[in-house]
Design a protein around this motif. Structure first.
Motif, short mmCIF file in Angstrom:
data_model
loop_
_atom_site.label_atom_id
_atom_site.label_comp_id
_atom_site.label_asym_id
_atom_site.label_seq_id
_atom_site.Cartn_x
_atom_site.Cartn_y
_atom_site.Cartn_z
N GLU A 210 3.22 -4.89 -6.48
CA GLU A 210 2.52 -4.07 -5.50
C GLU A 210 2.84 -2.60 -5.75
O GLU A 210 4.00 -2.21 -5.87
N ASP B 268 4.81 3.87 3.00
CA ASP B 268 3.81 3.57 4.02
C ASP B 268 3.12 4.82 4.56
O ASP B 268 3.33 5.24 5.69
N ARG C 253 -1.19 3.43 0.79
CA ARG C 253 -1.81 2.16 1.20
C ARG C 253 -3.18 2.00 0.57
O ARG C 253 -3.54 0.92 0.10
N SER C 254 -3.95 3.07 0.55
CA SER C 254 -5.29 3.03 -0.03
C SER C 254 -5.23 2.74 -1.53
O SER C 254 -5.98 1.90 -2.05
N GLU C 255 -4.35 3.42 -2.24
CA GLU C 255 -4.19 3.19 -3.69
C GLU C 255 -3.70 1.76 -3.96
O GLU C 255 -4.16 1.11 -4.89
N ARG C 256 -2.77 1.30 -3.14
CA ARG C 256 -2.23 -0.05 -3.29
C ARG C 256 -3.32 -1.10 -3.11
O ARG C 256 -3.47 -2.01 -3.91
N GLN C 257 -4.12 -0.96 -2.06
CA GLN C 257 -5.19 -1.91 -1.78
C GLN C 257 -6.26 -1.88 -2.88
O GLN C 257 -6.73 -2.93 -3.33
N TYR C 258 -6.62 -0.69 -3.31
CA TYR C 258 -7.62 -0.54 -4.36
C TYR C 258 -7.19 -1.26 -5.64
O TYR C 258 -7.96 -2.01 -6.24
N GLU D 189 -4.87 -3.63 -5.98
CA GLU D 189 -4.73 -5.08 -5.77
C GLU D 189 -6.10 -5.76 -5.85
O GLU D 189 -6.23 -6.83 -6.44
N GLU D 190 -7.11 -5.14 -5.26
CA GLU D 190 -8.46 -5.70 -5.33
C GLU D 190 -8.96 -5.75 -6.78
O GLU D 190 -9.56 -6.73 -7.20
N THR E 104 -0.81 -13.63 -5.53
CA THR E 104 -1.22 -12.37 -4.91
C THR E 104 -2.01 -12.62 -3.63
O THR E 104 -1.84 -11.92 -2.64
N ASP E 105 -2.89 -13.63 -3.68
CA ASP E 105 -3.71 -13.94 -2.51
C ASP E 105 -3.80 -15.45 -2.34
O ASP E 105 -4.67 -16.10 -2.93
#
Length: 195
Positions: free
Chosen positions: A104, A110, A115-120, A122-123, A155-156
């Motif tokens: 991650e 936090d 958070r935005s970069e992390r989510q982007y 990961e997707e 991951t998911d």
């Protein structure tokens, strides 16, 4: 990290302040940025004569190809894979990109931009793994498909289609040399049902 994730982009100082010190006032944020940039410049001068960063009164830019970072390599490989027309080349680039995704991004940091970069990422990671999984299933590379399925589910864990395929695959006996029909039937059943 904020600059490294966007090499070559010119960042306004105010935007950096807001991203890194969102709860500080304008004056305190500006001072924090000045101190941080001074330390960055000093630390980089100790490492190399040719600084990888351009700092002006209004902007900060990290020069591309001057610093190696797994997240940037991940981005570059997936970007190249999008335009690759040769399936083998595309697969290679996706595999290279996935290999650069170690964990991650900025775990524990936090703030909104992190958070935005992390989510982007990961997707994008899950999307690349999903494509590699589908390629492996369609070409009958069951062992690779199993590996990709495990990576996806780590991951998911809510990827039901992958989980179901993996559960079904565990029921299939290991094929013997020259006996690919059992695996082909199981794989084609998954491919047919996912279309």
């Amino acid at each position: 990290a904020y600059l490294i994730l966007q090499p070559g982009n010119e960042h306004r100082r105010e935007k950096i302040q807001a991203a890194l010190w969102p709860n500080d006032g304008q004056e305190e944020g500006a001072n924090n940025l000045r101190v941080t940039l001074s330390r960055l410049r000093s630390g980089m001068k100790a490492l190399a004569d040719d600084l990888p960063v351009v700092i002006t009164r209004t902007t900060v830019t990290l020069l591309p190809n001057k610093i190696v970072c797994d997240a940037v390599e991940f981005d570059a490989n997936l970007k190249a894979a999008r335009t690759a027309t040769d399936p083998a080349r595309r697969r290679h680039l996706l595999e290279q990109g996935v290999a650069h995704y170690r964990d991650e991004l900025l775990a524990g940091y936090d703030v909104d931009w992190a958070r935005s970069e992390r989510q982007y990422r990961e997707e994008r990671y899950l999307s690349a793994l999903g494509e590699l999984f589908q390629m492996a299933v369609k070409s009958g590379r069951v062992s690779d498909a199993v590996d990709y399925a495990h990576q996806i589910l780590r991951t998911d864990p809510y990827q039901e289609e992958v989980s179901e395929w993996l559960a079904e695959h565990r029921k299939i006996r290991a094929p013997r040399p020259g006996d690919g029909s059992l695996v082909r039937d199981a794989v084609s059943g998954f491919v047919d049902s996912s279309d």
